[in-house]
Structures are given as structure tokens and as C-alpha cells.
Design a protein around this motif. Structure first.
Motif, mmCIF file in Angstrom:
data_model
loop_
_atom_site.group_PDB
_atom_site.id
_atom_site.type_symbol
_atom_site.label_atom_id
_atom_site.label_comp_id
_atom_site.label_asym_id
_atom_site.label_seq_id
_atom_site.Cartn_x
_atom_site.Cartn_y
_atom_site.Cartn_z
ATOM 1 N N VAL A 1 0.840 -1.201 0.000
ATOM 2 C CA VAL A 1 0.000 0.000 0.000
ATOM 3 C C VAL A 1 0.874 1.249 0.000
ATOM 4 C CG1 VAL A 1 -1.641 1.368 1.359
ATOM 5 C CG2 VAL A 1 -2.007 -1.091 1.068
ATOM 6 N N GLN A 2 1.924 1.253 0.804
ATOM 7 C CA GLN A 2 2.827 2.401 0.852
ATOM 8 C C GLN A 2 3.406 2.694 -0.530
ATOM 9 O OE1 GLN A 2 5.850 2.531 3.903
ATOM 10 N NE2 GLN A 2 4.556 1.506 5.401
ATOM 11 N N LYS A 3 3.868 1.648 -1.187
ATOM 12 C CA LYS A 3 4.498 1.828 -2.501
ATOM 13 C C LYS A 3 3.491 2.323 -3.537
ATOM 14 C CE LYS A 3 8.358 -1.426 -1.998
ATOM 15 N NZ LYS A 3 8.991 -2.666 -2.487
ATOM 16 N N TYR A 4 2.273 1.812 -3.475
ATOM 17 C CA TYR A 4 1.271 2.221 -4.463
ATOM 18 C C TYR A 4 0.817 3.656 -4.210
ATOM 19 C CZ TYR A 4 -2.539 1.835 -7.821
ATOM 20 O OH TYR A 4 -3.370 2.022 -8.903
ATOM 21 N N VAL A 5 0.644 4.026 -2.948
ATOM 22 C CA VAL A 5 0.305 5.407 -2.610
ATOM 23 C C VAL A 5 1.388 6.339 -3.156
ATOM 24 C CG1 VAL A 5 0.131 7.074 -0.712
ATOM 25 C CG2 VAL A 5 -1.114 4.909 -0.584
ATOM 26 N N CYS A 6 2.629 5.983 -2.936
ATOM 27 C CA CYS A 6 3.760 6.780 -3.410
ATOM 28 C C CYS A 6 3.744 6.892 -4.934
ATOM 29 C CB CYS A 6 5.066 6.162 -2.925
ATOM 30 S SG CYS A 6 6.543 7.044 -3.444
ATOM 31 N N LEU B 1 1.189 6.652 -6.953
ATOM 32 C CA LEU B 1 0.074 7.500 -7.362
ATOM 33 C C LEU B 1 0.396 8.981 -7.178
ATOM 34 C CD1 LEU B 1 -2.872 5.436 -5.814
ATOM 35 C CD2 LEU B 1 -2.402 5.733 -8.262
ATOM 36 N N LEU B 2 1.045 9.306 -6.083
ATOM 37 C CA LEU B 2 1.388 10.696 -5.796
ATOM 38 C C LEU B 2 2.496 11.207 -6.725
ATOM 39 C CD1 LEU B 2 1.397 10.619 -1.872
ATOM 40 C CD2 LEU B 2 -0.304 11.751 -3.323
ATOM 41 N N MET B 3 3.541 10.427 -6.869
ATOM 42 C CA MET B 3 4.693 10.877 -7.641
ATOM 43 C C MET B 3 4.420 10.912 -9.142
ATOM 44 S SD MET B 3 6.517 11.655 -5.144
ATOM 45 C CE MET B 3 7.931 12.262 -6.045
ATOM 46 N N SER B 4 3.479 10.091 -9.590
ATOM 47 C CA SER B 4 3.132 10.085 -11.018
ATOM 48 C C SER B 4 2.150 11.200 -11.359
ATOM 49 C CB SER B 4 2.510 8.740 -11.408
ATOM 50 O OG SER B 4 1.258 8.559 -10.762
ATOM 51 N N GLY B 5 1.535 11.778 -10.345
ATOM 52 C CA GLY B 5 0.565 12.831 -10.568
ATOM 53 C C GLY B 5 -0.851 12.332 -10.777
ATOM 54 N N ARG B 6 -1.035 11.010 -10.718
ATOM 55 C CA ARG B 6 -2.380 10.460 -10.878
ATOM 56 C C ARG B 6 -3.273 10.835 -9.706
ATOM 57 N NH1 ARG B 6 -1.593 4.287 -11.912
ATOM 58 N NH2 ARG B 6 0.528 4.662 -11.117
ATOM 59 N N CYS B 7 -2.665 11.073 -8.563
ATOM 60 C CA CYS B 7 -3.386 11.578 -7.397
ATOM 61 C C CYS B 7 -2.663 12.817 -6.894
ATOM 62 C CB CYS B 7 -3.468 10.531 -6.290
ATOM 63 S SG CYS B 7 -4.556 9.145 -6.642
ATOM 64 N N LYS B 8 -3.431 13.798 -6.487
ATOM 65 C CA LYS B 8 -2.839 15.048 -6.015
ATOM 66 C C LYS B 8 -2.786 15.137 -4.491
ATOM 67 C CE LYS B 8 -2.295 16.756 -10.163
ATOM 68 N NZ LYS B 8 -0.926 16.922 -10.726
ATOM 69 N N THR B 9 -3.523 14.266 -3.819
ATOM 70 C CA THR B 9 -3.560 14.304 -2.352
ATOM 71 C C THR B 9 -3.373 12.904 -1.786
ATOM 72 O OG1 THR B 9 -5.951 13.944 -2.195
ATOM 73 C CG2 THR B 9 -5.178 16.232 -2.426
ATOM 74 N N ILE C 1 -7.364 6.126 -0.907
ATOM 75 C CA ILE C 1 -8.608 5.489 -1.348
ATOM 76 C C ILE C 1 -8.338 4.508 -2.493
ATOM 77 C CG2 ILE C 1 -10.823 5.912 -2.503
ATOM 78 C CD1 ILE C 1 -10.963 8.563 -0.920
ATOM 79 N N GLN C 2 -7.561 4.951 -3.477
ATOM 80 C CA GLN C 2 -7.264 4.080 -4.616
ATOM 81 C C GLN C 2 -6.414 2.879 -4.197
ATOM 82 O OE1 GLN C 2 -6.285 5.478 -8.499
ATOM 83 N NE2 GLN C 2 -7.053 7.561 -8.097
ATOM 84 N N ALA C 3 -5.437 3.127 -3.329
ATOM 85 C CA ALA C 3 -4.555 2.042 -2.893
ATOM 86 C C ALA C 3 -5.328 1.006 -2.081
ATOM 87 C CB ALA C 3 -3.405 2.607 -2.067
ATOM 88 N N LYS C 4 -6.240 1.460 -1.250
ATOM 89 C CA LYS C 4 -7.047 0.542 -0.437
ATOM 90 C C LYS C 4 -8.017 -0.244 -1.307
ATOM 91 C CE LYS C 4 -5.904 0.935 3.947
ATOM 92 N NZ LYS C 4 -5.430 -0.258 4.682
ATOM 93 N N TYR C 5 -8.550 0.427 -2.326
ATOM 94 C CA TYR C 5 -9.471 -0.262 -3.247
ATOM 95 C C TYR C 5 -8.731 -1.361 -3.996
ATOM 96 C CZ TYR C 5 -12.779 -1.057 -7.020
ATOM 97 O OH TYR C 5 -13.629 -1.648 -7.918
ATOM 98 N N LYS C 6 -7.510 -1.024 -4.450
ATOM 99 C CA LYS C 6 -6.706 -2.021 -5.167
ATOM 100 C C LYS C 6 -6.388 -3.189 -4.243
ATOM 101 C CE LYS C 6 -2.269 -2.690 -7.485
ATOM 102 N NZ LYS C 6 -0.962 -2.096 -7.873
#
Length: 211
Positions: free
Chosen positions: A182-187, A189-197, A203-208
Motif C-alpha cells: 500500500v505504501q508503494k502504491y500510494v507513493c 500515485l502521488l509521484m506520477s501525478g495520478r493523485c494530487k492528495t 482510497i485508490q490504494a485501499k481499493y486495489k
């Protein structure tokens, strides 16, 4: 082992040691008046106190000018510890850097015999968690929160450390309690710009993870 007389006024308590017990100081003062100092204090070669805070306070209470001391050469550990203290004092670190500094500081203090461990008695002169926090000018709770951030996976910390997300205290603490995946996926998402917050990334990482 060379024992030298060092002026009490020259000794620096650079690292805030555990608050001395007045009872212990009084007991030592009586013993020193009767029998002299049986165990010298320990200093580094810059006269920073390494061990013997109660003995030093007893000498001050007795208004003695000099105290028998053993001088140890400043070690790499002490030099690194001083560097960490100075870096922290400049207030230029983000929360991820602060967390890593706190953990490294504890490790160095423990190696120097200045941090408490299981089995130390109530009169131990070593530093407790409260002392460690006081030494950085923060509360025990704040100290523990900041230290918690160090539990984030190293790869994730390396990516977030130079980003705008490196000072989000609540979100970083939450991230530290998640699984590595989850930590890696959150990171990601944030670093790629797919998520801004952090919130949307969580939410996306937990859903996955759920799927």
C-alpha cells in the motif's frame, strides 16, 4: 587510565540528560565530603559530559572548583551526534528527514551509553524518551509521532523526501502504518501525478488492495 582535574565551570552538558535526583545528589555530596569521589566522571576531549551527571551536580552543590575526570577522545559517534543536533537546530529538515534524524540520534546515544534501556534503575543518568523529546524542544507525543514516520518503507521515503508531501504529518503517520504494498502504491500515485492528495491516493490504494 589517566584521571585529570577539570574545572567544573568548563564542563558542558551538551545533551540533556535525565533530570538529576536531588536525593541522589545529596547522598553523593555526603559521600564525597566523607570519602572523596570514588568514580571520576567521563568527558570527551571538548569537555562534553558523557557520564556522571549526578556526580557533577554534587560537586556543584559542594561548590568545588575542580572534579576528577577521565577524558575520552571524541569518537565518530559523538561527532555524528553533534552534527545531527546542529542539523535539527537549524529547522531546515522536513518531517521525513526529522524522523530519520531522531532514529539515528537514539542509536548513537544508545551506543554512547547515554540512552536508557530495560533494566536501568530509577537513578540512571541516561536519557528517557521524555528527555530525548525535551532535548529537541518538543513534547513526548510530538517526538513519538515524528519518530513513527521513520517506519515508512525506505524506497517510499527516498521518493517522497524531496516532494511537497514530505511535511504532511498526519498523512505520513497514516502511511507508516500501512503495508509495504500500500505504501508503494500510494507513493506511485502521488509521484506520477495520478493523485494530487494523500486522501485520494489512500482510497485508490485501499481499493486495489481490497480487490
Amino acid at each position: 587510565m589517566n584521571i585529570v582535574e577539570i574545572p567544573v565551570s568548563d564542563i558542558k552538558v551538551r545533551f540533556r540528560l535525565r533530570t538529576p535526583s536531588q536525593e541522589k545528589i545529596d547522598e553523593l555530596s555526603h559521600s564525597i565530603s566523607s570519602c572523596g569521589l570514588l568514580n571520576p566522571i567521563i568527558l570527551d576531549n571538548s569537555h562534553n559530559l558523557i557520564a556522571g551527571n549526578h556526580r557533577l551536580e554534587a560537586f556543584k552543590q559542594l561548590k568545588k572548583q575542580k572534579i576528577p575526570s577521565i577524558i575520552k577522545e571524541s569518537s565518530d559517534q559523538m561527532a555524528e551526534l553533534m552534527e545531527i543536533e546542529e542539523n535539527y537546530a537549524r529547522n531546515e529538515l522536513n518531517l521525513i528527514e526529522i524522523a530519520d534524524h531522531i532514529v539515528r540520534r537514539e542509536h548513537l546515544l544508545e551506543g554512547l551509553g547515554l540512552k536508557t534501556s530495560i533494566g536501568d534503575n530509577q537513578y540512571s543518568e541516561k536519557m528517557t524518551v521524555t528527555d530525548l523529546a525535551d532535548g529537541l524542544g518538543i513534547s513526548k507525543r510530538t517526538y513519538q509521532q515524528r519518530k513513527q514516520i521513520s517506519k515508512i518503507h525506505p524506497e517510499v521515503k527516498n521518493q517522497l523526501i524531496s516532494s511537497e508531501y514530505a511535511n504532511n504529518l498526519v498523512d505520513l503517520i497514516k502511511l507508516s502504518s500501512e503495508t509495504e504494498d500500500v505504501q508503494k502504491y500510494v507513493c506511485e500515485l502521488l509521484m506520477s501525478g495520478r493523485c494530487k492528495t494523500f486522501k485520494s491516493a489512500f482510497i485508490q490504494a485501499k481499493y486495489k488492495e481490497f480487490r
